[in-house]
Design a protein around this motif. Structure first.
Motif, short mmCIF file in Angstrom:
data_model
loop_
_atom_site.label_atom_id
_atom_site.label_comp_id
_atom_site.label_asym_id
_atom_site.label_seq_id
_atom_site.Cartn_x
_atom_site.Cartn_y
_atom_site.Cartn_z
N TYR A 1 101.49 164.61 33.69
CA TYR A 1 101.82 163.61 34.70
C TYR A 1 102.97 164.16 35.54
CZ TYR A 1 99.12 160.35 31.87
OH TYR A 1 98.12 159.73 31.17
N ALA A 2 102.95 163.87 36.83
CA ALA A 2 104.01 164.33 37.72
C ALA A 2 104.23 163.30 38.82
CB ALA A 2 103.65 165.68 38.33
N GLY A 3 105.42 163.33 39.39
CA GLY A 3 105.71 162.44 40.51
C GLY A 3 106.98 162.85 41.21
N ALA A 4 106.92 162.86 42.51
CA ALA A 4 108.10 163.15 43.33
C ALA A 4 108.74 161.81 43.73
CB ALA A 4 107.70 163.93 44.57
N ASP B 1 109.43 160.70 46.49
CA ASP B 1 108.86 160.13 47.71
C ASP B 1 107.32 160.17 47.71
OD1 ASP B 1 108.57 162.85 47.85
OD2 ASP B 1 109.22 163.02 49.93
N GLY B 2 106.73 160.16 46.53
CA GLY B 2 105.27 160.24 46.46
C GLY B 2 104.71 159.47 45.28
N GLU B 3 103.42 159.61 45.12
CA GLU B 3 102.70 158.91 44.06
C GLU B 3 102.77 159.66 42.74
OE1 GLU B 3 99.98 161.86 45.97
OE2 GLU B 3 101.42 160.41 46.70
N VAL B 4 102.46 158.98 41.65
CA VAL B 4 102.35 159.62 40.35
C VAL B 4 100.97 160.27 40.28
CG1 VAL B 4 102.26 159.27 37.85
CG2 VAL B 4 103.91 158.00 39.23
N THR B 5 100.94 161.52 39.87
CA THR B 5 99.69 162.26 39.76
C THR B 5 99.50 162.70 38.31
OG1 THR B 5 100.74 164.37 40.29
CG2 THR B 5 99.83 163.11 42.13
N PHE B 6 98.27 163.11 38.01
CA PHE B 6 98.01 163.64 36.68
C PHE B 6 96.99 164.77 36.77
CE2 PHE B 6 94.49 160.78 37.09
CZ PHE B 6 93.48 161.26 36.27
N GLU B 7 97.02 165.61 35.76
CA GLU B 7 96.04 166.69 35.61
C GLU B 7 95.57 166.67 34.17
OE1 GLU B 7 97.25 170.56 36.92
OE2 GLU B 7 98.38 169.74 38.60
N LEU B 8 94.28 166.96 33.97
CA LEU B 8 93.78 167.08 32.61
C LEU B 8 92.86 168.28 32.51
CD1 LEU B 8 90.97 164.64 31.66
CD2 LEU B 8 91.83 164.66 33.97
N ALA B 9 92.82 168.85 31.32
CA ALA B 9 91.95 169.99 31.03
C ALA B 9 91.23 169.70 29.72
CB ALA B 9 92.76 171.28 30.92
N LEU B 10 89.95 170.06 29.68
CA LEU B 10 89.13 169.82 28.50
C LEU B 10 88.36 171.08 28.16
CD1 LEU B 10 88.62 167.19 30.69
CD2 LEU B 10 87.88 166.25 28.54
N GLU B 11 88.08 171.26 26.87
CA GLU B 11 87.27 172.38 26.39
C GLU B 11 86.11 171.83 25.58
OE1 GLU B 11 87.48 175.71 26.87
OE2 GLU B 11 89.21 175.46 28.21
#
Length: 135
Positions: free
Chosen positions: A110-113, A115-125
């Motif tokens: 999860y990430a967020g600046a 002055d911006g929105e909260v974002t997320f990244e996911l990885a699957l195997e």
């Protein structure tokens, strides 16, 4: 076949008996890989490498990135990650088909600046054999 919209490539996770679309994803990626088994020996023609057909391990990777929306799919993904669950996932590839199988979430960020929105990244195997169904 005409070009397809990237937004129509969907990543879904099984929640109960229904596949739900992972909300907020702006980008998705499905990659297939296969390891090779080298069987080259001193009698290989011209000393060219020889591979053993059908002997390597196959795997698939799924990844996505987008906006955190705090919906049912976000809760399902978060719960699965912290529990180390292997779930059934489905990728819908427009005008092509669906790839369905077991995957484990290997990364969730999860990430967020300020002055911006909260974002997320996911990885699957992949965690088993995958199936393909034509649309």
């Amino acid at each position: 076949m005409v070009a397809q919209k990237g937004k129509d490539l969907l990543l879904k996770v099984l929640d109960g008996s229904t596949y739900i679309t992972v909300a907020g994803l702006r980008s998705k990626r499905l990659a297939f890989n296969a390891e090779t088994v080298d069987v080259t020996d001193g009698e290989s023609a011209g000393r060219w490498r020889e591979l053993l057909a059908g002997a390597g391990v196959q795997r698939a990777s799924l990844s996505g990135a987008g906006l955190f929306k705090d919906q049912a799919s976000d809760a399902r993904v978060r719960t699965a990650f912290f529990a180390g669950e292997i779930l059934s996932w489905q990728v819908v590839i427009p005008d092509f088909g669906t790839v369905t199988g077991l995957f484990q979430i290997t990364a969730l960020e999860y990430a967020g600046a300020h002055d911006g929105e909260v974002t997320f990244e996911l990885a699957l195997e992949s965690a088993g054999q995958l199936s393909f169904g034509a649309l």
